[in-house]
Enzyme design. Structure first.
Site, PDB file in Angstrom:
ATOM      1  CG  ASP A   1       8.886   0.013  -4.430  1.00 49.32           C
ATOM      2  OD1 ASP A   1       9.952  -0.107  -5.069  1.00 49.32           O
ATOM      3  OD2 ASP A   1       8.158  -0.948  -4.115  1.00 49.32           O
ATOM      4  CG  LEU A   2       8.135   1.920  -9.954  1.00 48.64           C
ATOM      5  CD1 LEU A   2       8.923   1.969 -11.256  1.00 48.64           C
ATOM      6  CD2 LEU A   2       6.880   2.766 -10.055  1.00 48.64           C
ATOM      7  CG  ASP A   3       9.585  -4.064  -9.311  1.00 50.49           C
ATOM      8  OD1 ASP A   3       8.915  -3.652 -10.267  1.00 50.49           O
ATOM      9  OD2 ASP A   3      10.801  -4.355  -9.403  1.00 50.49           O
TER      10      ASP A   3
ATOM     11  CG  ASP B   1       6.974  -3.852  -1.544  1.00 51.61           C
ATOM     12  OD1 ASP B   1       7.319  -5.015  -1.235  1.00 51.61           O
ATOM     13  OD2 ASP B   1       7.647  -3.126  -2.280  1.00 51.61           O
TER      14      ASP B   1
END
Length: 238
Positions: free
Chosen positions: A16-18, A188
């Site tokens: 995941d990025l954000d 996250d």
């Protein structure tokens, strides 16, 4: 590092990025403010429009096509277009205002620099196993300087619904051609990343950059395979 379940050999990692590699809320707030400032300067009539107006435009599109929530970029574009249309813009003028405003937001949305340690970590990981990005957002990997570390990326869209839907996980697995159980997804969000990964047959690592990681404070009580206290601990797992 807390182990909740036994890990199988990790042959690839999806990220995941954000809010996993970087804190994202402040980035979006700044980008939204930059968009409003741009529109006020370039299209003064938008000064009469408040947040409620734009929120109503957005909700109208969602009600007309609930699936559009899976493509936040297209939803924003449609929202801008209907807003400018309400101001009386038509034809090429409408298209230009929509496109210029969208491009300004999209640039600002990816207008930040990642910590050098993140670059070093991703580079080290990419030298060991293939990395794939799986995101519900639409950050520009090339603009923020991390595209070179990922062999592929998947962003939520009408074709690939948002996590926790398994579509992007399956697409990544098909691309990697590695067994689901030998792929570790790092994210996250327990309900989107961890639950989505587990549902897709992946192993899951929980790490949040934007908040303290107390599992009892999370909305969904779900155990990943592992909870990281630092992203760099991934190097110890491979």
């Amino acid at each position: 590092m807390i182990f909740y379940k036994k890990l199988k050999p990790i042959q690839a990692i999806t990220f995941d990025l954000d809010d996993t590699l970087y804190e994202n809320t402040s980035v979006i707030v700044k980008a939204q403010s930059a968009l409003i400032e741009f529109m006020h300067e370039q299209y003064p009539a938008t000064k009469t429009l408040d947040k409620t107006f734009w929120r109503t435009q957005q909700q109208t599109h969602i009600l007309a096509n609930p699936a559009i929530k899976n493509d936040i970029g297209e939803l924003r574009r449609l929202t801008l277009a209907s807003g400018f249309s309400a101001l009386g813009l038509v034809g090429d003028e409408l298209d230009a205002a929509t496109q210029k405003s969208f491009e300004h937001f999209y640039f600002q949305r990816s207008n930040f620099t990642l910590n050098r340690n993140i670059h070093s970590l991703l580079e080290n990981l990419a030298n060991r196993v293939p990395l794939v990005a799986i995101t519900n957002g639409n950050v520009d990997l090339e603009q923020i300087g991390i595209s070179e570390y990922f062999c592929n990326s998947f962003k939520a869209s009408l074709e690939f619904p948002m996590k926790p839907h398994i579509a992007m996980f399956d697409a990544a697995q098909n691309y990697l051609n590695i067994s689901h159980e030998n792929i570790l997804h790092v994210g996250d969000n327990l309900s989107k990343d961890v639950y989505g990964a587990l549902k897709a047959g992946y192993q899951a690592a929980w790490y949040a950059e934007d908040r303290s990681m107390l599992i009892r404070n999370e909305q969904l009580q779900l155990l990943p395979h592992i909870q990281l206290s630092r992203l760099s601990q991934l190097l110890d797992l491979i």
